[in-house]
Design a protein around this motif. Structure first.
Motif, short mmCIF file in Angstrom:
data_model
loop_
_atom_site.label_atom_id
_atom_site.label_comp_id
_atom_site.label_asym_id
_atom_site.label_seq_id
_atom_site.Cartn_x
_atom_site.Cartn_y
_atom_site.Cartn_z
N VAL A 37 0.82 -1.22 0.00
CA VAL A 37 0.00 0.00 0.00
C VAL A 37 0.85 1.26 0.00
N GLY A 38 2.12 1.12 0.35
CA GLY A 38 3.03 2.26 0.34
C GLY A 38 4.24 2.00 1.20
N LEU A 39 5.37 1.69 0.57
CA LEU A 39 6.61 1.42 1.30
C LEU A 39 7.75 2.03 0.51
N GLY A 40 8.33 3.11 1.05
CA GLY A 40 9.37 3.83 0.35
C GLY A 40 10.52 2.95 -0.09
N ARG A 178 12.47 4.05 9.05
CA ARG A 178 13.44 4.94 9.70
C ARG A 178 13.87 6.08 8.78
N GLY A 179 13.93 5.79 7.48
CA GLY A 179 14.38 6.81 6.54
C GLY A 179 13.34 7.85 6.23
N ALA A 180 12.05 7.46 6.23
CA ALA A 180 11.02 8.41 5.80
C ALA A 180 9.72 8.33 6.60
N PRO A 185 14.32 10.34 12.74
CA PRO A 185 14.98 9.03 12.55
C PRO A 185 16.06 8.71 13.56
N ASP A 186 16.77 9.75 14.04
CA ASP A 186 17.86 9.50 14.98
C ASP A 186 17.37 9.03 16.35
N ASP A 187 16.07 9.13 16.57
CA ASP A 187 15.51 8.66 17.85
C ASP A 187 15.28 7.16 17.85
N PHE A 188 15.53 6.51 16.71
CA PHE A 188 15.24 5.09 16.58
C PHE A 188 16.49 4.34 16.13
N VAL A 189 16.55 3.08 16.49
CA VAL A 189 17.68 2.25 16.11
C VAL A 189 17.17 0.88 15.65
N ILE A 190 17.79 0.32 14.64
CA ILE A 190 17.48 -1.03 14.19
C ILE A 190 18.48 -1.97 14.85
N LEU A 191 17.96 -2.88 15.67
CA LEU A 191 18.84 -3.78 16.40
C LEU A 191 19.52 -4.77 15.44
N LYS A 288 22.67 2.82 -2.90
CA LYS A 288 23.49 4.01 -2.67
C LYS A 288 22.92 5.28 -3.29
N ASP A 289 22.08 5.16 -4.32
CA ASP A 289 21.52 6.34 -4.96
C ASP A 289 20.15 6.71 -4.40
N SER A 290 19.72 6.02 -3.36
CA SER A 290 18.41 6.27 -2.75
C SER A 290 18.59 6.85 -1.35
N GLY A 291 17.47 7.20 -0.73
CA GLY A 291 17.52 7.67 0.64
C GLY A 291 17.76 6.56 1.65
N LEU A 292 17.49 5.30 1.27
CA LEU A 292 17.65 4.18 2.21
C LEU A 292 19.10 3.73 2.33
N LYS A 293 19.82 3.75 1.20
CA LYS A 293 21.24 3.39 1.17
C LYS A 293 21.53 2.02 1.80
N LEU A 294 20.72 1.03 1.43
CA LEU A 294 20.93 -0.33 1.90
C LEU A 294 22.10 -0.96 1.17
N ASP A 295 22.98 -1.63 1.91
CA ASP A 295 24.07 -2.38 1.29
C ASP A 295 23.50 -3.55 0.49
#
Length: 314
Positions: A37-40, A178-180, A185-191, A288-295
């Protein structure tokens, strides 16, 4: 939990479909594709209403293979609870939507999942997360309070309101949130805990091997193109000048691979020219070219230490 996103990650995720699906899609003049339904980064309309994302590119690739036009797609938003019903009923021709990780506020002071004993964890209903976490609880003799929610938007609101201490979802989903999805976002962490591994991939209905092959090989074409450095920018030149037999087969210069699928021989050329190879799709949507920057991680090609292994075009 690692997410094998290989355009939602492929053969391990692909089932079969109803006989005649290709003819039905051609008669309609477009591909009906079930998305989130909507996932950046994966499936979301932009400010002009154009759907974009890694999962969206799966739909566009299949449309390009069939019609020679990646834009001939009708996107159908689905939730975790209605996605399979939409596929089974024929409302959609293919399901392309979004490993399981905990996502917490920094104020919770948790370094890993074991620090969260007794916490309230929100997750999406209809996903495998509940079962994965239940197995993890038994293995580690730790109990959580589970709250099941229907959509990512509702999950974010529950987390922000304090209804839950932690959100558990796909690693890619959490990165998108976390990205959008949250204001700070800095208030949250992914364990770092990975509690399961689940290859994700497009799904189709059973009993139509031809349709299954079209979806499968549309994905494989993007992997094969990356392996041989064929891109949307150079595909015309590669078609004209490459003397690599594998590239010639991929682009339809030699052989009749398209005929075996019920398509013309330019099907893979059209995918690469209009959608790009897998690396192009990954990097612009979630890399790397997106806001998520996932490896890339395990989503890298096998030649680069990943798990993505295209089946040869022979």
């Amino acid at each position: 939990m690692w997410k094998l996103i290989a355009l939602a990650a492929l053969l391990l995720g692909i089932a079969s479909a109803n006989a005649g699906t290709l003819d039905d899609v051609r008669k309609k003049g477009s591909l009906s594709c079930g998305v989130n339904v909507g996932l950046g980064g994966f499936s979301m309309p932009d400010s002009t209403g154009v759907w974009k994302g890694l999962d969206v590119d799966v739909c566009r690739a299949v449309a390009a293979a069939i019609f020679g036009d990646a834009n001939k797609v009708r996107y159908v938003p689905t939730t975790g609870t209605n996605r399979f019903a939409a596929l089974q009923s024929g409302e959609i021709d293919i399901l392309s939507r979004n490993t399981t990780l905990p996502f917490v506020r920094k104020t919770v002071k948790a370094a890993n999942l074991t620090d969260l004993a007794g916490a309230t964890i929100c997750m999406l209903q209809g996903s495998t997360h509940e079962f994965n976490l239940a197995d993890w609880e038994k293995q580690h003799n730790i109990q959580f309070q589970i709250v099941l929610l229907d959509t990512t938007d509702v999950l974010i609101k529950a987390l922000m309101s304090g209804r839950c201490d932690v959100a558990s979802s796909d690693s890619s989903n959490l990165a998108s949130i976390r990205g959008a999805g949250v204001p700070n976002p800095d208030d949250f962490v992914i364990l770092p805990d990975r509690i399961s591994k689940e290859p994700l991939g497009p799904m189709v209905r059973r009993a139509d091997d031809q349709w299954m092959d079209i979806v499968r090989w549309s994905m494989m074409a993007m992997f094969e193109a990356e392996e041989y450095d064929v891109t949307s920018a150079n595909v015309d030149q590669m078609l004209a000048t490459s003397n690599n037999a594998s590239v010639q087969r991929l682009l339809g210069k030699n052989g009749d691979f398209g005929k075996f699928l019920g398509l013309d021989n330019a099907w893979a050329f059209n995918i690469i020219r209009q959608v790009g190879n897998y690396s192009e799709s990954y990097e612009r949507n979630v890399g790397k070219d997106s806001g998520l920057k996932l490896d890339r991680g395990p989503n890298a090609l096998w030649t680069k230490g990943g798990l993505m292994y295209p089946i040869p075009f022979r």
